[in-house]
Design a protein around this motif. Structure first.
Motif, short mmCIF file in Angstrom:
data_model
loop_
_atom_site.label_atom_id
_atom_site.label_comp_id
_atom_site.label_asym_id
_atom_site.label_seq_id
_atom_site.Cartn_x
_atom_site.Cartn_y
_atom_site.Cartn_z
N ILE A 88 0.84 -1.20 0.00
CA ILE A 88 0.00 0.00 0.00
C ILE A 88 0.88 1.25 0.00
CG2 ILE A 88 -1.61 1.38 1.41
CD1 ILE A 88 -2.95 -1.33 2.15
N GLU A 89 1.96 1.24 0.78
CA GLU A 89 2.88 2.38 0.78
C GLU A 89 3.45 2.61 -0.61
OE1 GLU A 89 4.19 4.78 3.06
OE2 GLU A 89 2.35 4.21 4.09
N LEU A 90 3.78 1.53 -1.31
CA LEU A 90 4.30 1.68 -2.67
C LEU A 90 3.26 2.29 -3.60
CD1 LEU A 90 6.24 -1.69 -3.15
CD2 LEU A 90 7.21 0.58 -2.78
N THR A 91 2.02 1.84 -3.49
CA THR A 91 0.98 2.39 -4.36
C THR A 91 0.73 3.86 -4.07
OG1 THR A 91 -0.88 1.73 -2.95
CG2 THR A 91 -0.16 0.14 -4.62
N LEU A 92 0.79 4.22 -2.81
CA LEU A 92 0.59 5.63 -2.44
C LEU A 92 1.74 6.50 -2.96
CD1 LEU A 92 -0.72 5.20 1.22
CD2 LEU A 92 -2.05 5.84 -0.80
N ALA A 93 2.96 5.98 -2.88
CA ALA A 93 4.11 6.72 -3.40
C ALA A 93 4.01 6.89 -4.91
CB ALA A 93 5.40 6.01 -3.02
N ALA A 94 3.59 5.83 -5.61
CA ALA A 94 3.45 5.91 -7.07
C ALA A 94 2.37 6.93 -7.45
CB ALA A 94 3.13 4.54 -7.64
N THR A 95 1.26 6.91 -6.71
CA THR A 95 0.17 7.86 -6.98
C THR A 95 0.65 9.28 -6.71
OG1 THR A 95 -1.50 6.22 -6.41
CG2 THR A 95 -2.17 8.53 -6.32
N ALA A 96 1.38 9.48 -5.63
CA ALA A 96 1.89 10.82 -5.31
C ALA A 96 2.80 11.34 -6.42
CB ALA A 96 2.63 10.80 -3.97
N ARG A 97 3.66 10.47 -6.95
CA ARG A 97 4.55 10.89 -8.04
C ARG A 97 3.74 11.32 -9.26
NH1 ARG A 97 10.04 7.83 -8.85
NH2 ARG A 97 10.92 8.09 -6.78
N LEU A 98 2.74 10.52 -9.62
CA LEU A 98 1.93 10.88 -10.79
C LEU A 98 1.18 12.19 -10.58
CD1 LEU A 98 0.51 7.35 -11.73
CD2 LEU A 98 2.30 8.65 -12.92
N LEU A 99 0.65 12.39 -9.38
CA LEU A 99 -0.07 13.64 -9.10
C LEU A 99 0.87 14.84 -9.09
CD1 LEU A 99 -2.50 12.38 -6.31
CD2 LEU A 99 -3.08 13.01 -8.67
N LEU A 100 2.06 14.67 -8.55
CA LEU A 100 3.03 15.77 -8.55
C LEU A 100 3.41 16.17 -9.97
CD1 LEU A 100 5.38 14.67 -5.63
CD2 LEU A 100 3.94 16.71 -5.68
N VAL A 101 3.65 15.20 -10.80
CA VAL A 101 4.01 15.49 -12.19
C VAL A 101 2.84 16.13 -12.92
CG1 VAL A 101 4.63 14.42 -14.40
CG2 VAL A 101 5.85 13.78 -12.31
N ALA A 102 1.62 15.62 -12.71
CA ALA A 102 0.44 16.21 -13.35
C ALA A 102 0.27 17.66 -12.92
CB ALA A 102 -0.81 15.40 -13.01
N GLN A 103 0.46 17.93 -11.64
CA GLN A 103 0.35 19.31 -11.14
C GLN A 103 1.43 20.19 -11.77
OE1 GLN A 103 -2.14 20.58 -8.99
NE2 GLN A 103 -1.28 22.44 -9.87
N HIS A 104 2.64 19.67 -11.86
CA HIS A 104 3.74 20.43 -12.46
C HIS A 104 3.41 20.78 -13.92
CE1 HIS A 104 7.81 21.67 -13.46
NE2 HIS A 104 7.70 20.91 -14.54
N VAL A 105 2.92 19.80 -14.67
CA VAL A 105 2.59 20.03 -16.07
C VAL A 105 1.45 21.04 -16.18
CG1 VAL A 105 1.65 18.95 -18.16
CG2 VAL A 105 3.49 17.82 -16.87
N ALA A 106 0.44 20.91 -15.33
CA ALA A 106 -0.69 21.85 -15.36
C ALA A 106 -0.23 23.26 -15.01
CB ALA A 106 -1.78 21.39 -14.39
N ASP A 107 0.65 23.39 -14.04
CA ASP A 107 1.15 24.71 -13.63
C ASP A 107 2.01 25.36 -14.71
OD1 ASP A 107 -0.12 24.39 -11.21
OD2 ASP A 107 1.71 23.92 -10.09
N ASN A 108 2.63 24.55 -15.53
CA ASN A 108 3.55 25.07 -16.55
C ASN A 108 3.05 24.80 -17.96
OD1 ASN A 108 5.95 25.91 -14.82
ND2 ASN A 108 5.55 23.84 -14.11
#
Length: 116
Positions: A88-108
């Motif tokens: 579960i920790e691994l899945t949460l970390a993977a989801t966090a990475r995807l969300l961070l990148v999506a936010q970065h792309v949306a912001d830029n």
């Protein structure tokens, strides 16, 4: 602080891989060998009624057998539970990475970005 908390608090997309592809393929190839028995024990216990489990343990104790096998199952199920919590920790970390990148792309979105 969990992996997810650290990722969410940093908002840093300059992260390194956690695993190599070879490590992932090796772990996947060994999964059933490593966790198959514990998973099967967990599932088989869930096929039994409470009365069946009582009868099995009572029978073992009445025949002067030690209850080692019974308590070994409890231990193996506990190990599998911890493995699933780690998963579960691994899945949460993977989801966090995807969300961070999506936010970065949306912001830029207006200007292409290149990671430093």
């Amino acid at each position: 602080m969990s992996i997810v908390d650290r990722a969410e608090n940093q908002f840093n997309i300059n992260f390194d891989p956690v695993f190599t592809k070879a490590q992932v393929f090796k772990a996947e190839g060994e999964y059933n060998t490593t966790w198959g028995e514990n998973r099967r024990i967990t599932m088989m216990v869930l096929t039994q009624s409470g009365q069946n489990l009582v009868d099995n343990l009572t029978s073992m104790l009445a025949e002067d057998e030690t209850a080692d096998a019974y308590f070994s199952m409890i231990e193996q199920i506990g190990e599998y539970e911890q493995h699933l919590k780690n998963s579960i920790e691994l899945t949460l970390a993977a989801t966090a990475r995807l969300l961070l990148v999506a936010q970065h792309v949306a912001d830029n979105e207006a200007e292409p970005t290149e990671l430093a």
